[in-house]
Design a protein around this motif. Structure first.
Motif, PDB file in Angstrom:
ATOM      1  N   ARG A 118       0.838  -1.208   0.000  1.00  0.00           N
ATOM      2  CA  ARG A 118       0.000   0.000   0.000  1.00  0.00           C
ATOM      3  C   ARG A 118       0.871   1.256   0.000  1.00  0.00           C
ATOM      4  N   TRP A 119       1.930   1.248   0.808  1.00  0.00           N
ATOM      5  CA  TRP A 119       2.851   2.374   0.908  1.00  0.00           C
ATOM      6  C   TRP A 119       3.498   2.675  -0.440  1.00  0.00           C
ATOM      7  N   LEU A 120       4.041   1.639  -1.080  1.00  0.00           N
ATOM      8  CA  LEU A 120       4.702   1.837  -2.361  1.00  0.00           C
ATOM      9  C   LEU A 120       3.731   2.337  -3.422  1.00  0.00           C
ATOM     10  N   ALA A 121       2.501   1.879  -3.352  1.00  0.00           N
ATOM     11  CA  ALA A 121       1.496   2.356  -4.315  1.00  0.00           C
ATOM     12  C   ALA A 121       1.232   3.845  -4.127  1.00  0.00           C
ATOM     13  N   PHE A 122       1.165   4.292  -2.880  1.00  0.00           N
ATOM     14  CA  PHE A 122       0.855   5.706  -2.631  1.00  0.00           C
ATOM     15  C   PHE A 122       2.034   6.622  -2.926  1.00  0.00           C
ATOM     16  N   MET A 152      12.688  11.282  -2.639  1.00  0.00           N
ATOM     17  CA  MET A 152      13.667  11.452  -1.568  1.00  0.00           C
ATOM     18  C   MET A 152      14.242  10.105  -1.130  1.00  0.00           C
ATOM     19  N   ILE A 153      13.387   9.097  -0.996  1.00  0.00           N
ATOM     20  CA  ILE A 153      13.875   7.774  -0.613  1.00  0.00           C
ATOM     21  C   ILE A 153      14.846   7.251  -1.671  1.00  0.00           C
ATOM     22  N   ALA A 154      14.484   7.401  -2.941  1.00  0.00           N
ATOM     23  CA  ALA A 154      15.342   6.924  -4.028  1.00  0.00           C
ATOM     24  C   ALA A 154      16.699   7.617  -3.995  1.00  0.00           C
ATOM     25  N   GLY A 205      13.038   1.796   6.264  1.00  0.00           N
ATOM     26  CA  GLY A 205      12.029   0.844   5.835  1.00  0.00           C
ATOM     27  C   GLY A 205      12.238   0.344   4.425  1.00  0.00           C
ATOM     28  N   ALA A 206      13.026   1.096   3.635  1.00  0.00           N
ATOM     29  CA  ALA A 206      13.247   0.743   2.230  1.00  0.00           C
ATOM     30  C   ALA A 206      14.622   0.162   1.963  1.00  0.00           C
ATOM     31  N   ASP A 207      15.527   0.230   2.948  1.00  0.00           N
ATOM     32  CA  ASP A 207      16.906  -0.190   2.709  1.00  0.00           C
ATOM     33  C   ASP A 207      17.445  -0.883   3.959  1.00  0.00           C
ATOM     34  N   GLU A 208      17.637  -2.190   3.863  1.00  0.00           N
ATOM     35  CA  GLU A 208      18.089  -2.978   5.008  1.00  0.00           C
ATOM     36  C   GLU A 208      19.521  -2.665   5.408  1.00  0.00           C
ATOM     37  N   ARG A 209      20.237  -1.905   4.605  1.00  0.00           N
ATOM     38  CA  ARG A 209      21.614  -1.545   4.966  1.00  0.00           C
ATOM     39  C   ARG A 209      21.652  -0.495   6.069  1.00  0.00           C
ATOM     40  N   TRP A 241       0.941   6.278  10.412  1.00  0.00           N
ATOM     41  CA  TRP A 241       2.378   6.463  10.225  1.00  0.00           C
ATOM     42  C   TRP A 241       3.226   5.477  11.014  1.00  0.00           C
ATOM     43  N   HIS A 242       2.751   4.962  12.136  1.00  0.00           N
ATOM     44  CA  HIS A 242       3.567   3.962  12.830  1.00  0.00           C
ATOM     45  C   HIS A 242       3.579   2.646  12.061  1.00  0.00           C
ATOM     46  N   GLU A 243       2.600   2.434  11.182  1.00  0.00           N
ATOM     47  CA  GLU A 243       2.642   1.264  10.303  1.00  0.00           C
ATOM     48  C   GLU A 243       3.789   1.395   9.305  1.00  0.00           C
ATOM     49  N   ILE A 244       4.019   2.610   8.830  1.00  0.00           N
ATOM     50  CA  ILE A 244       5.145   2.826   7.914  1.00  0.00           C
ATOM     51  C   ILE A 244       6.469   2.687   8.666  1.00  0.00           C
ATOM     52  N   ALA A 245       6.535   3.219   9.886  1.00  0.00           N
ATOM     53  CA  ALA A 245       7.746   3.046  10.691  1.00  0.00           C
ATOM     54  C   ALA A 245       8.006   1.560  10.967  1.00  0.00           C
ATOM     55  N   ALA A 246       6.938   0.773  11.071  1.00  0.00           N
ATOM     56  CA  ALA A 246       7.074  -0.654  11.361  1.00  0.00           C
ATOM     57  C   ALA A 246       7.757  -1.414  10.232  1.00  0.00           C
ATOM     58  N   LEU A 247       7.803  -0.837   9.028  1.00  0.00           N
ATOM     59  CA  LEU A 247       8.483  -1.502   7.919  1.00  0.00           C
ATOM     60  C   LEU A 247       9.966  -1.693   8.211  1.00  0.00           C
ATOM     61  N   ALA A 248      10.517  -0.869   9.093  1.00  0.00           N
ATOM     62  CA  ALA A 248      11.940  -0.973   9.429  1.00  0.00           C
ATOM     63  C   ALA A 248      12.201  -1.909  10.596  1.00  0.00           C
ATOM     64  N   ALA A 249      11.187  -2.280  11.356  1.00  0.00           N
ATOM     65  CA  ALA A 249      11.392  -3.105  12.548  1.00  0.00           C
ATOM     66  C   ALA A 249      11.994  -4.458  12.173  1.00  0.00           C
ATOM     67  N   PRO A 250      12.940  -4.966  12.975  1.00  0.00           N
ATOM     68  CA  PRO A 250      13.423  -4.443  14.264  1.00  0.00           C
ATOM     69  C   PRO A 250      14.732  -3.646  14.175  1.00  0.00           C
ATOM     70  N   THR A 251      14.915  -2.860  13.122  1.00  0.00           N
ATOM     71  CA  THR A 251      16.083  -1.984  13.060  1.00  0.00           C
ATOM     72  C   THR A 251      16.072  -1.053  14.273  1.00  0.00           C
ATOM     73  N   PRO A 252      17.186  -0.902  14.983  1.00  0.00           N
ATOM     74  CA  PRO A 252      17.211  -0.015  16.149  1.00  0.00           C
ATOM     75  C   PRO A 252      16.704   1.385  15.807  1.00  0.00           C
ATOM     76  N   LEU A 253      15.764   1.884  16.615  1.00  0.00           N
ATOM     77  CA  LEU A 253      15.098   3.166  16.357  1.00  0.00           C
ATOM     78  C   LEU A 253      15.093   4.004  17.625  1.00  0.00           C
TER      79      LEU A 253
END
Length: 340
Positions: free
Chosen positions: A32-36, A169-171, A208-212, A259-271
């Motif tokens: 859904r995020w990528l579509a929007f 911006m993400i790109a 959330g878009a880059d595991e690095r 918005w916390h759903e979008i932040a959750a895409l990065a979990a469990p990356t330290p935040l």
């Protein structure tokens, strides 16, 4: 779709019995995020040009520009510490993508001594021993569109009506991670992201878009639709339009995600998250805190509660010294080695 102005934020773990169920929900949120945001194009091959070098007392500041998607060029400062990494760290240092707030000066605001007090986190982290890449975002610094004022995205949407400033911006920032990872002085397994306000949510989006990205710090960069007196800040506006399609949803009284759903895409990356209760831009600190508590519940379910730290205090839309100190300690915990 969720109804707007609900009493609270949706619970990330409602109906989630196990890891498989969470992964399915996460995939649905990401789709859904990528579509929007109009999707994320493939990264282009790394290429950058050095424009100038300046020797400072504790670091070298390199003014450069690097290739990004759609034939664009990103201007940035690369700050390389003069301190030598230890042999036990492989001779390499941790690195940070330092993302600036809504400041016309862009990268200069966070990397130069002339930057606003409490905003010079790029400079401070370089002097702490991190290799720092601080890019100009579109519409700021050296990337203001010709004939337009800073933070005016109309020229971008004239060229890319089906894309979004958020996707762009993400790109751009993913290309910056490519640059950092390519440097001999950087440990590619220890790259983080930090930002205030605009830079704060960009850091979360990037993770959330880059595991690095292995650790994230966001100062006054997280908000919720719930309780927001101005939810269309994220939609179609006369100046910086983040995701225009959100305006259509808001007019229907719905939102496609919280918005916390979008932040959750990065979990469990330290935040590490910081919010101010007197923040005049994001004044709805109570639902923000509720969302952070719910996000921490996800980190706990994933077996990593210690990887998330969310603080709120009585200050405004700022990144105070004691909070920055705590944020830097958090980054050190997850990115630095004792020998560095």
């Amino acid at each position: 779709m969720e109804r707007l102005n609900r009493e609270g934020v949706p619970k990330l773990l409602d109906g989630i019995a196990d890891a498989t169920a969470w992964e399915a929900k996460r995939s649905a949120i990401e789709e859904r995020w990528l579509a929007f945001i109009g999707g994320l194009p493939e990264r282009v091959p790394l290429r950058y040009d050095v424009l100038a070098e300046t020797e400072e007392e504790r670091h070298t500041r390199i003014h450069l520009r690097y290739d990004s998607v759609d034939g664009d060029l990103v201007t940035a400062y690369l700050l390389v510490p003069k301190r030598k990494p230890s042999a036990s760290s492989g001779g390499r240092l941790p690195a940070i993508m330092a993302l600036h707030q809504t400041a016309n000066e862009g990268k200069a605001e966070i990397c130069l001594p002339t930057g606003t007090a409490n905003r010079r986190y790029g400079l401070e982290l370089a002097d702490r021993g991190y290799v720092v890449l601080a890019p100009d975002t579109i519409t700021a610094g050296e990337r203001v569109y010709e004939g337009a004022a800073p933070f005016r995205t109309a020229p971008f949407y004239e060229r890319y009506p089906a894309w979004t400033a958020v996707g762009k911006m993400i790109a751009d920032h993913r290309q910056g991670v490519d640059l950092l990872a390519s440097l001999d002085c950087v440990d590619a397994d220890r790259i983080g992201a930090i930002g205030h306000s605009l830079g704060g949510y960009n850091a979360i989006f990037l993770a959330g878009a880059d595991e690095r990205i292995r650790a994230v710090v966001s100062s006054c960069g997280f908000a919720t639709f719930a309780g927001d007196p101005n939810p269309n800040r994220w939609g179609r506006r006369d100046w910086f339009s983040h995701i225009p399609a959100l305006t259509d949803e808001l007019e229907r009284g719905t939102v496609p995600f919280e918005w916390h759903e979008i932040a959750a895409l990065a979990a469990p990356t330290p935040l590490f998250n910081w919010s101010g209760q007197a923040d005049a831009i994001f004044p709805h600190w109570e639902p923000i805190a509720e969302a952070m508590r719910d996000l921490h519940g996800l980190y706990a379910r994933l077996g990593a509660p210690e990887r998330m730290l969310s603080l709120d205090g009585t200050s405004g839309h700022d990144f105070p010294g004691p909070v920055r100190a705590a944020a830097y300690d958090f980054l050190d915990r997850w990115l630095a080695r004792e020998e560095d």
